[in-house]
Design a protein around this motif. Structure first.
Motif, PDB file in Angstrom:
ATOM      1  N   TYR A  82      65.938  20.680  48.922  1.00 28.71           N
ATOM      2  CA  TYR A  82      65.466  20.219  50.223  1.00 28.71           C
ATOM      3  C   TYR A  82      66.348  20.800  51.328  1.00 28.71           C
ATOM      4  O   TYR A  82      67.573  20.678  51.293  1.00 28.71           O
ATOM      5  CB  TYR A  82      65.500  18.689  50.311  1.00 28.71           C
ATOM      6  N   CYS A 115      58.377  15.162  48.359  1.00 24.23           N
ATOM      7  CA  CYS A 115      59.668  14.695  48.863  1.00 24.23           C
ATOM      8  C   CYS A 115      59.464  13.317  49.472  1.00 24.23           C
ATOM      9  O   CYS A 115      58.550  13.137  50.280  1.00 24.23           O
ATOM     10  CB  CYS A 115      60.231  15.660  49.910  1.00 24.23           C
ATOM     11  N   TRP A 119      63.835  11.220  52.601  1.00 32.66           N
ATOM     12  CA  TRP A 119      64.691  12.322  52.183  1.00 32.66           C
ATOM     13  C   TRP A 119      64.424  13.589  53.005  1.00 32.66           C
ATOM     14  O   TRP A 119      65.196  14.542  52.916  1.00 32.66           O
ATOM     15  CB  TRP A 119      64.467  12.643  50.715  1.00 32.66           C
ATOM     16  N   ARG A 121      64.680  16.205  55.564  1.00 30.43           N
ATOM     17  CA  ARG A 121      65.813  16.542  56.441  1.00 30.43           C
ATOM     18  C   ARG A 121      65.249  17.067  57.756  1.00 30.43           C
ATOM     19  O   ARG A 121      64.852  18.223  57.869  1.00 30.43           O
ATOM     20  CB  ARG A 121      66.719  17.548  55.739  1.00 30.43           C
ATOM     21  N   ASN A 146      69.699  10.562  57.222  1.00 26.18           N
ATOM     22  CA  ASN A 146      70.207  11.737  56.522  1.00 26.18           C
ATOM     23  C   ASN A 146      71.456  12.318  57.174  1.00 26.18           C
ATOM     24  O   ASN A 146      71.912  13.388  56.800  1.00 26.18           O
ATOM     25  CB  ASN A 146      69.123  12.824  56.458  1.00 26.18           C
ATOM     26  N   TYR A 200      67.215   2.549  55.726  1.00 21.88           N
ATOM     27  CA  TYR A 200      66.952   3.980  55.875  1.00 21.88           C
ATOM     28  C   TYR A 200      67.037   4.425  57.334  1.00 21.88           C
ATOM     29  O   TYR A 200      66.417   5.421  57.722  1.00 21.88           O
ATOM     30  CB  TYR A 200      65.590   4.333  55.275  1.00 21.88           C
ATOM     31  N   GLU A 326      61.688   4.218  51.424  1.00 22.86           N
ATOM     32  CA  GLU A 326      62.258   5.432  50.821  1.00 22.86           C
ATOM     33  C   GLU A 326      61.266   6.590  50.901  1.00 22.86           C
ATOM     34  O   GLU A 326      61.647   7.712  51.175  1.00 22.86           O
ATOM     35  CB  GLU A 326      62.633   5.188  49.368  1.00 22.86           C
TER      36      GLU A 326
END
Length: 326
Positions: A82, A115, A119, A121, A146, A200, A326
């Protein structure tokens, strides 16, 4: 309608009113029979035996007349691991003068199988709005703690053409909400924010949303979605007296932790009977209050969505969850 149909985080079949068509890689036989550049929304992706994104971008510019492209979706942009969105976005921004007809942009058309949303980016997406002043629709999927250089960011911006804006996030930073509240978006008709979980990075507060709820910041707003939130009850209490609601045609407080507290505030607050749609799906409202909402909406001809009730929720444990984290 199922919760998955509600969520709709698969690759869309249509975007900005156009059928989505994924550009084949170089040397693919399908390149001989491509649709007209302005007839579809073009989707680009790299990785999984496809060339790196810079190569796919050059291939796109050489294969499809960019001057006629009306809508663009960016799928997976990384190769083996990623990677951040920033380099791909830099290419899109640097070639903006070659896309005079672009009106719809979807950043991160990526499914959970490719993905997880938290997560992804991300980066500062403000340059996309600055580079495309005629853009009418922007969808951004991603965001989730992140790190400061790879989290979703936005700066206050003035954009006079944008009509629809949606952030799909498992944890929308409060910075993004505050930047929206400080922006000038006079044409915006639809705004949807998936606020997500604090775990998150979803740290937006009701105070961050006050300017959006005041009615002055977005004069043409007709649909508001403040969704997928761990503070859904607090949001409902604020919405119950928010001036912006009087001019809305539809309202979504779905996908989050809405319980009897928020439902009672909606019932006791300003009338919602002028709405065509009240979307509350995925909720923790008890059946007595849910039935009262149905009755009030039925009398006024308002379509209300109360699907996805969590009947197993124990108020003493208060283990409520949002749909997308998530």
């Amino acid at each position: 309608m199922t919760e998955n149909e509600h969520l709709d985080t698969d690759h869309p079949e249509t975007f900005h009113g156009l059928r989505v068509h994924t550009l084949p890689p170089p040397d693919d036989a399908e390149l001989e029979d491509l649709p007209e550049p302005d007839a579809v929304a073009w989707r680009l992706e790299s990785g999984w035996e496809r060339p790196p994104f810079p190569e796919m971008w050059r291939h796109f510019l050489d294969t499809v007349d960019p001057a006629r492209v009306r809508a663009l979706l960016i799928g997976p942009w990384w190769e083996d691991e990623y990677g951040p969105l920033a380099p791909a976005l830099e290419l899109i921004v640097s070639d903006a003068d070659r896309f005079p007809a672009l009106r719809g942009l979807f950043l991160a058309d990526v499914t959970g199988e490719e993905c997880e949303v938290s997560w992804l980016r991300m980066c500062d997406v403000t340059p996309a709005l600055e580079a495309y002043p005629l853009l009418e629709e922007l969808v951004v999927r991603g965001g989730g703690a992140n790190g400061p250089k790879e989290d979703l960011r936005l700066r206050p911006v003035t954009h006079r053409s944008l009509r629809a804006l949606r952030f799909e996030s498992g944890g929308l930073p409060g910075e993004v909400v505050r930047a929206l509240a400080a922006s000038e978006l006079p044409a915006l008709e639809r705004l949807e924010l998936w606020l997500g979980s604090q775990w998150y990075g979803g740290d937006a507060t009701v105070e961050d949303m006050r300017p959006l709820l005041s009615g002055g910041a977005l004069p043409r707003l007709r649909h508001l979605g403040l969704q997928n939130s761990e503070i859904q009850d607090e949001i409902a209490v604020a919405v119950a007296s928010a001036p912006v609601v009087a001019r809305l045609e539809s309202l979504a407080l779905s996908m989050g932790t809405l319980s009897d507290t928020g439902a009672r505030a909606l019932l006791e607050g300003q009338p919602l009977t002028h709405l065509s749609l009240l979307d509350l799906h995925h909720h923790y409202i008890g059946e007595p209050l849910a039935e009262r909402i149905r009755e009030v909406c039925a009398r006024a001809g308002v379509h209300v969505d109360l699907d996805g009730a969590d009947d197993d929720w124990d108020p003493e444990d208060d283990e409520r969850y949002v749909v997308v984290s998530e």
